[in-house]
Scaffold this motif. Structure first.
Motif, PDB file in Angstrom:
ATOM      1  N   LEU A 153      -8.568  -4.162  -1.854  1.00 32.63           N
ATOM      2  CA  LEU A 153      -7.127  -4.374  -1.730  1.00 32.63           C
ATOM      3  C   LEU A 153      -6.511  -5.026  -2.966  1.00 32.63           C
ATOM      4  O   LEU A 153      -5.301  -5.146  -3.052  1.00 32.63           O
ATOM      5  N   THR A 191      -5.980  -1.336  -8.808  1.00 31.70           N
ATOM      6  CA  THR A 191      -6.042  -1.536  -7.353  1.00 31.70           C
ATOM      7  C   THR A 191      -5.064  -2.620  -6.921  1.00 31.70           C
ATOM      8  O   THR A 191      -4.353  -2.463  -5.910  1.00 31.70           O
ATOM      9  N   THR A 215      -1.387  -1.341  -7.360  1.00 29.51           N
ATOM     10  CA  THR A 215      -1.076  -0.282  -6.399  1.00 29.51           C
ATOM     11  C   THR A 215      -0.837  -0.846  -5.007  1.00 29.51           C
ATOM     12  O   THR A 215       0.146  -0.478  -4.324  1.00 29.51           O
ATOM     13  N   HIS A 216      -1.716  -1.739  -4.552  1.00 27.03           N
ATOM     14  CA  HIS A 216      -1.538  -2.295  -3.205  1.00 27.03           C
ATOM     15  C   HIS A 216      -0.333  -3.226  -3.131  1.00 27.03           C
ATOM     16  O   HIS A 216       0.359  -3.263  -2.098  1.00 27.03           O
ATOM     17  N   ASN A 245       2.789  -0.984  -2.990  1.00 27.82           N
ATOM     18  CA  ASN A 245       2.963  -0.295  -1.711  1.00 27.82           C
ATOM     19  C   ASN A 245       3.097  -1.251  -0.536  1.00 27.82           C
ATOM     20  O   ASN A 245       3.477  -0.836   0.560  1.00 27.82           O
ATOM     21  N   GLY A 246       2.786  -2.520  -0.735  1.00 26.29           N
ATOM     22  CA  GLY A 246       2.706  -3.455   0.368  1.00 26.29           C
ATOM     23  C   GLY A 246       4.040  -4.042   0.795  1.00 26.29           C
ATOM     24  O   GLY A 246       5.100  -3.794   0.201  1.00 26.29           O
ATOM     25  N   GLN A 296      -3.808  -8.287   2.945  1.00 25.79           N
ATOM     26  CA  GLN A 296      -3.427  -6.890   2.784  1.00 25.79           C
ATOM     27  C   GLN A 296      -2.102  -6.700   2.063  1.00 25.79           C
ATOM     28  O   GLN A 296      -1.611  -5.572   1.977  1.00 25.79           O
ATOM     29  N   TRP A 297      -1.510  -7.772   1.566  1.00 25.23           N
ATOM     30  CA  TRP A 297      -0.198  -7.718   0.903  1.00 25.23           C
ATOM     31  C   TRP A 297       0.901  -7.265   1.869  1.00 25.23           C
ATOM     32  O   TRP A 297       1.935  -6.764   1.435  1.00 25.23           O
ATOM     33  N   ASN A 326       6.293  -1.053   4.555  1.00 26.34           N
ATOM     34  CA  ASN A 326       5.254  -0.919   3.536  1.00 26.34           C
ATOM     35  C   ASN A 326       4.845   0.533   3.464  1.00 26.34           C
ATOM     36  O   ASN A 326       4.860   1.250   4.461  1.00 26.34           O
TER      37      ASN A 326
END
Length: 696
Positions: A205, A241, A244-245, A248-249, A267-268, A374
């Motif tokens: 994550l 990684t 990106t997370h 998108n989070g 998990q953001w 998200n």
């Protein structure tokens, strides 16, 4: 700390006279608040009372909670007024004050944070403290009234215990303000630090393992630089990684743009909803740098959206940028940002099903019965589906605009503005957005106009340029700190590199002269956080640790290096070497917070200077090459025909070849032969030596 005696202030809340939105939030409290200053400590000495120091900021959720529970409570306020002289500080206006007492709390073995609640002698000496205290005992914390009575009783009846705490904390704070000098930092050492840090990254994550997760852009900048030096895929993957997370989070505002301060989970997904200028400045800079090396469309979209949010929502009159957006609205954290599925179905109609599938919207929600938007699917730029989602987001944003907005702290901070100006200008160049560069220049001009003054000969500065730290409503406040000069100096140098305007370079030189005169430690080297003519702190902090913003000593190491590369003047290199040595011993103790310092050490070890001679569109083919370079160690000079770099720079006197735009690449104060073709410039840059060993 000392302050002149004066008559005690009247028994009332005096914060009405302040400019800080955070302090003004407390102006109607029944607490007899004072602002930080000599008058408050004189009142404490005259009354014989200890000081209760409360530090927070406008976007701080738990600060609001403690204010509502305790500072608005008449009975608790009366207890505070009877037993203490109460001082309220906005940590964003006085980060130096906050830094000293956060260190003191840490030395007491407690976790720091906000609100910070410290108890001081009338001389400003800390002897006990904590953070948030509830109005009655819960969460394993004592009730605030019990704390107040207990501390006041100990202060009155056990002065020996208080004195021992004061001495122990004072001695430790003094030790912390001293340097930890060492030898030169090597490329191998930079690689070894990256090798150690990447092991702390969540491989699935992103971010540093565990919760909460903060963006920590300086650490991921360090890992990206190490990837560029070594070619290691694991370093690259850790950065991509993470970005990106995050992108998108739920930590990202998918409707208006911009990142919240941190995620409360791994998990953001669930942010602490406050949005800070400094986080977004650093993330724009990092995403721009990584995009240059990956061309990832997600990063480009997030840069464009985040810059849009900054220009739409954070600009203050005149062109600068405000500080924060609050986490709370209508008394609830995140209320402004979250959704119920029924509302999205009603607003989006036929597009609701598509939107809900892409943005994790369900009947049950993903947070306390609501949905934090998200992104659950990959971005597909230009597709019909992506266009429908964009229209859906615009409709939801329009609907959200009708809600009661979170509070906006519109004070302008020089250091945070410097971070955003530099990021905005660099992104404007890379993404070919002249409007962003113009906005950066406007913000820079506003800071220079409204937060700048020139010391006169009578103050011993010889007319050196000085900065205020903050301002609001045309009222500048508080002496400039190291980070103000360093970050605004970085902004000036960035604008000089992009525009070629020497006025920006000249201003960076003047601010460096101010730092050398008022902030440099002649004993151990390095810069203090505060100037030598600011006398209201117990100790003058001095360190190279990143906190919420990059360490001023780290940023200034980069500025000195860039000045050396741009001018060829050895005095800047000598000062940069001394600054690096002043803190390099920290690597053996705790390198984790040294990322900015180490990133700028890389620039000192392997900086590459590109000199472009030409004007206007003739330089555009070279600019196109530079836009492709994910190369943080590049420094650029742009010279008009007939303009020269100063002696003794090795590129002094370099000219155009056969009337064509010409480039030179210099490293270690040696320059290449001239090239007039962009592909030749790319070849020279590819051949330039990295700062570290090519492999670990």
């Amino acid at each position: 700390m000392s302050a002149p005696d004066s008559n005690p202030s009247p028994a009332e809340n005096l914060l009405v006279h302040e400019t800080s939105p955070y302090l003004l939030q407390h102006k109607d409290n029944p607490v007899h608040w004072r602002a930080w200053g000599p008058e408050a400590f004189a009142e404490a000495r005259a009354s014989g009372k200890p000081v209760l120091l409360s530090v927070g900021y406008a976007a701080c959720h738990w600060c609001h909670v403690m204010a509502h529970e305790s500072f608005e409570n008449e009975a608790i306020a009366q207890l505070m007024n009877t037993l203490f002289v109460n001082i309220k500080v906005d940590r964003e206006e006085r980060p130096d004050v906050d830094q000293v007492y956060q260190q003191a709390l840490s030395l007491l073995g407690q976790q720091g944070g906000w609100p910070l609640t410290m108890f001081l002698t009338p001389k400003g000496e800390p002897f006990w403290g904590g953070t948030y205290f509830p109005p009655s005992s819960r969460y394993g914390r004592p009730g605030f009234p019990d704390v107040l009575r207990g501390v006041a009783e100990t202060y009155a009846q056990d002065p020996g215990k208080v004195g021992r705490n004061v001495k122990a904390l004072g001695d430790a704070l003094t030790r912390l303000s001293r340097g930890n000098p060492g030898g030169a930092i090597t490329g191998a050492a930079l690689n070894a630090v990256a090798d150690r840090l990447v092991r702390e990254v969540d491989p699935f994550l992103g971010g540093i393992n565990g919760a909460p997760k903060f963006p920590q852009p300086s650490i991921f900048d360090l890992l990206w630089r190490a990837h560029l030096r070594t070619g290691r895929g694991d370093l690259r993957d850790a950065v991509i990684t993470t970005l990106t997370h995050m992108a998108n989070g739920g930590i990202y505002d998918h409707l208006a743009g911009g990142f919240a301060r941190y995620s409360t989970d791994e998990q953001w997904l669930v942010p602490h909803f406050e949005k800070m200028l400094y986080d977004n400045a650093q993330l724009v800079a990092l995403m721009t740098q990584v995009w240059q090396g990956t061309r990832d469309p997600l990063l480009e979209v997030r840069v464009r959206e985040t810059v849009g949010w900054v220009l739409n929502e954070m600009k203050v009159p005149g062109g600068g940028f405000g500080a924060t957006l609050d986490a709370d609205s209508e008394g609830e954290e995140g209320r402004f940002y979250v959704w119920r599925k029924a509302d999205i179905d009603r607003l989006l109609g036929d597009d609701a099903e598509l939107f809900c599938a892409h943005y994790d919207v369900t009947e049950l929600g993903n947070w306390e019965g609501h949905t934090i938007l998200n992104r659950r699917t990959p971005l597909a730029p230009g597709s019909a589906e992506e266009n429908r989602l964009a229209h859906a987001r615009a409709r939801l944003l329009k609907a959200r605009a009708l809600r009661i907005r979170p509070g906006w702290d519109d004070k302008m901070l020089a250091d945070w503005n410097g971070l955003m100006i530099a990021a905005l200008a660099r992104a404007g160049f890379v993404f070919e957005q002249p409007r962003w560069i113009e906005a950066a220049i406007d913000a820079y001009g506003h800071v220079v106009t409204s937060l700048h003054h020139t010391g006169g000969a009578e103050d011993g500065t010889g007319g050196l340029d000085r900065l205020y730290h903050s301002g609001r409503g045309g009222r500048p406040r508080h002496a400039g700190l190291l980070e103000d000069y360093a970050n605004m100096g970085k902004a000036a140098l960035t604008l000089h590199e992009i525009t070629g305007d020497t006025a920006f370079l000249d201003q960076a030189v003047r601010w460096t002269e101010t730092l050398d005169r008022h902030f440099w430690d002649e004993g151990d080297g390095g810069y203090f956080t505060t100037a030598d003519d600011v006398g209201d702190l117990l100790v003058r902090p001095r360190h190279a640790h990143d906190n919420a913003v990059p360490a001023g000593n780290g940023t200034q190491l980069g500025n000195l290096t860039r000045l050396w590369l741009l001018t060829g003047q050895d005095r800047y290199r000598a000062r940069a070497d001394a600054l690096m040595s002043a803190f390099s011993g920290e690597l053996e103790r705790n390198f984790f917070p040294l990322s900015t310092f180490l990133n700028m050490a890389e620039l000192l070890l392997g900086g590459v200077h590109v000199v472009l001679v030409g004007e206007g569109d003739d330089l555009e083919p070279f600019n196109a090459i530079l836009r492709t370079q994910s190369r943080p160690t590049l420094v650029v000079s742009r010279l008009a025909p007939g303009q020269n770099l100063p002696e003794p720079h090795p590129a002094a006197g370099k000219t155009m070849v056969n009337g064509r735009a010409t480039a030179y690449v210099c490293q270690d104060m040696r320059c290449s032969l001239p090239v007039t073709e962009p592909d030749a410039l790319a070849d020279l840059l590819a051949a330039a030596l990295p700062a570290g060993d090519p492999v670990l």
